[in-house]
Design an enzyme around this catalytic site. Structure first.
Site, mmCIF file in Angstrom:
data_model
loop_
_atom_site.group_PDB
_atom_site.id
_atom_site.type_symbol
_atom_site.label_atom_id
_atom_site.label_comp_id
_atom_site.label_asym_id
_atom_site.label_seq_id
_atom_site.Cartn_x
_atom_site.Cartn_y
_atom_site.Cartn_z
ATOM 1 N N PRO A 11 -15.938 75.250 42.718
ATOM 2 C CA PRO A 11 -16.203 74.049 41.932
ATOM 3 C C PRO A 11 -15.289 73.876 40.726
ATOM 4 O O PRO A 11 -15.034 74.835 39.982
ATOM 5 C CB PRO A 11 -17.654 74.250 41.478
ATOM 6 C CG PRO A 11 -18.246 75.118 42.534
ATOM 7 C CD PRO A 11 -17.141 76.023 42.984
ATOM 8 N N ASN A 12 -14.817 72.668 40.580
ATOM 9 C CA ASN A 12 -14.044 72.189 39.424
ATOM 10 C C ASN A 12 -12.607 72.679 39.367
ATOM 11 O O ASN A 12 -11.845 72.275 38.489
ATOM 12 C CB ASN A 12 -14.767 72.514 38.098
ATOM 13 C CG ASN A 12 -16.136 71.883 38.037
ATOM 14 O OD1 ASN A 12 -16.245 70.678 38.231
ATOM 15 N ND2 ASN A 12 -17.175 72.659 37.826
ATOM 16 N N ARG A 19 -8.439 69.700 33.146
ATOM 17 C CA ARG A 19 -9.693 70.342 32.727
ATOM 18 C C ARG A 19 -9.436 71.441 31.694
ATOM 19 O O ARG A 19 -8.670 72.382 31.968
ATOM 20 C CB ARG A 19 -10.310 70.970 33.976
ATOM 21 C CG ARG A 19 -11.442 71.907 33.734
ATOM 22 C CD ARG A 19 -11.772 72.715 34.979
ATOM 23 N NE ARG A 19 -12.966 73.486 34.711
ATOM 24 C CZ ARG A 19 -13.304 74.588 35.369
ATOM 25 N NH1 ARG A 19 -12.537 75.031 36.356
ATOM 26 N NH2 ARG A 19 -14.389 75.233 35.053
ATOM 27 N N TYR A 24 -7.221 76.717 30.776
ATOM 28 C CA TYR A 24 -6.662 76.845 32.131
ATOM 29 C C TYR A 24 -5.216 76.382 32.256
ATOM 30 O O TYR A 24 -4.620 76.535 33.320
ATOM 31 C CB TYR A 24 -7.542 76.060 33.116
ATOM 32 C CG TYR A 24 -8.968 76.561 33.171
ATOM 33 C CD1 TYR A 24 -9.253 77.846 33.632
ATOM 34 C CD2 TYR A 24 -10.030 75.765 32.737
ATOM 35 C CE1 TYR A 24 -10.558 78.328 33.670
ATOM 36 C CE2 TYR A 24 -11.345 76.234 32.773
ATOM 37 C CZ TYR A 24 -11.595 77.511 33.235
ATOM 38 O OH TYR A 24 -12.890 77.977 33.271
ATOM 39 N N ASN A 76 -11.686 82.503 44.086
ATOM 40 C CA ASN A 76 -12.049 82.037 42.746
ATOM 41 C C ASN A 76 -13.216 81.074 42.940
ATOM 42 O O ASN A 76 -13.023 79.885 43.221
ATOM 43 C CB ASN A 76 -10.897 81.357 42.023
ATOM 44 C CG ASN A 76 -11.270 81.007 40.587
ATOM 45 O OD1 ASN A 76 -12.447 81.098 40.213
ATOM 46 N ND2 ASN A 76 -10.300 80.598 39.791
ATOM 47 N N ALA A 79 -17.726 78.688 38.667
ATOM 48 C CA ALA A 79 -19.033 79.029 38.082
ATOM 49 C C ALA A 79 -19.974 79.690 39.089
ATOM 50 O O ALA A 79 -20.868 80.453 38.693
ATOM 51 C CB ALA A 79 -19.679 77.770 37.515
ATOM 52 N N GLU A 100 -12.331 89.067 43.960
ATOM 53 C CA GLU A 100 -12.806 88.098 42.967
ATOM 54 C C GLU A 100 -11.675 87.841 41.981
ATOM 55 O O GLU A 100 -11.124 88.786 41.395
ATOM 56 C CB GLU A 100 -14.038 88.645 42.229
ATOM 57 C CG GLU A 100 -14.545 87.683 41.170
ATOM 58 C CD GLU A 100 -15.658 88.255 40.302
ATOM 59 O OE1 GLU A 100 -16.475 89.058 40.782
ATOM 60 O OE2 GLU A 100 -15.678 87.886 39.107
ATOM 61 N N HIS A 102 -9.956 85.251 38.829
ATOM 62 C CA HIS A 102 -10.137 84.198 37.813
ATOM 63 C C HIS A 102 -8.849 83.966 37.044
ATOM 64 O O HIS A 102 -8.103 84.918 36.753
ATOM 65 C CB HIS A 102 -11.233 84.587 36.813
ATOM 66 C CG HIS A 102 -12.545 84.846 37.458
ATOM 67 N ND1 HIS A 102 -13.361 83.831 37.915
ATOM 68 C CD2 HIS A 102 -13.179 86.003 37.763
ATOM 69 C CE1 HIS A 102 -14.439 84.363 38.466
ATOM 70 N NE2 HIS A 102 -14.353 85.678 38.385
ATOM 71 N N ARG A 109 -14.968 85.358 27.194
ATOM 72 C CA ARG A 109 -15.597 84.031 27.040
ATOM 73 C C ARG A 109 -17.117 84.180 26.850
ATOM 74 O O ARG A 109 -17.587 85.235 26.437
ATOM 75 C CB ARG A 109 -15.209 83.166 28.238
ATOM 76 C CG ARG A 109 -13.670 82.984 28.340
ATOM 77 C CD ARG A 109 -13.269 82.114 29.504
ATOM 78 N NE ARG A 109 -13.806 80.751 29.368
ATOM 79 C CZ ARG A 109 -13.822 79.865 30.365
ATOM 80 N NH1 ARG A 109 -13.309 80.202 31.542
ATOM 81 N NH2 ARG A 109 -14.334 78.661 30.174
HETATM 82 C C1 DQA Z 1 -13.014 80.598 36.383
HETATM 83 C C2 DQA Z 1 -13.969 81.172 35.338
HETATM 84 C C3 DQA Z 1 -15.373 80.650 35.581
HETATM 85 O O1 DQA Z 1 -16.267 81.192 34.602
HETATM 86 C C4 DQA Z 1 -15.407 79.141 35.477
HETATM 87 O O2 DQA Z 1 -16.699 78.663 35.759
HETATM 88 C C5 DQA Z 1 -14.380 78.487 36.334
HETATM 89 C C6 DQA Z 1 -13.045 79.084 36.395
HETATM 90 C C7 DQA Z 1 -11.556 81.028 36.118
HETATM 91 O O3 DQA Z 1 -10.749 80.916 37.028
HETATM 92 O O4 DQA Z 1 -11.211 81.445 35.004
HETATM 93 O O5 DQA Z 1 -14.613 77.445 36.910
HETATM 94 O O6 DQA Z 1 -13.389 81.090 37.650
#
Ligand code: DQA
Length: 147
Positions: A11-12, A19, A24, A76, A79, A100, A102, A109
């Site tokens: 997501p996102n 964003r 990011y 990735n 959330a 995993e 990120h 954070r």
């Molecule tokens: C993320 C970190 C997550 O906490 C966040 O919700 C994201 C991006 C990252 O790539 O840093 O959407 O996965």
């Protein structure tokens, strides 16, 4: 046979580039994935990738990897990382290594980002190196699968 790696973005992550650019950066998801594909190719591996805002799509992508569509997964989950038991169960159900991954350092954070529902069933976690996180995850999988 060449290693096939599936990169799954949750997501996102389709909103990269606009964003929270202070966290990011300004690069888009397309640019990020183009770099990952090129890096994998330079190491003789193939990358396929998908992005979805829907939890079930990520579960199905992990299941498909378990059915042979990929040798390893860079995940990735955005959330969903922090609360998706369904994603954790999908990873635990398949015999495919999942990293995993990120962009940001989730441990620098908010507290709610310090919890991962999936880390314990992943082969490892890479967090905080921006686009380099994905390349490191690809390298880790190539080394792991090449042994
Ligand atoms: C993320 C970190 C997550 O906490 C966040 O919700 C994201 C991006 C990252 O790539 O840093 O959407 O996965």
């Amino acid at each position: 046979m060449a290693i096939t790696i599936l990169v799954v973005n949750g997501p996102n992550l389709n909103m990269l580039g606009s964003r929270e650019t202070d966290i990011y950066g300004h690069g888009t998801l397309d640019e990020l994935m183009a770099g990952v594909v090129a890096h994998a190719e330079s190491r003789g591996a193939t990358v396929r990738h998908l992005q979805s805002n829907v939890e079930g799509d990520l579960v199905e992508a992990i299941q498909a990897a378990g059915d042979g569509s990929a040798d390893g997964v860079v995940l990735n989950a955005g959330a969903l990382t922090h609360y998706s038991i369904a994603l954790r169960d999908a990873i635990a159900a398949v015999d495919v290594p999942v990293v995993e991954t990120h962009l940001s350092n989730v441990y620098a954070r908010e507290d709610f980002r310090h919890t991962s529902a999936v880390a314990a069933v992943c082969v490892g976690v890479i967090t905080g190196f921006g686009a380099t996180s994905y390349r490191l995850a690809v390298d880790a999988l190539i080394d792991l699968l090449g042994d």
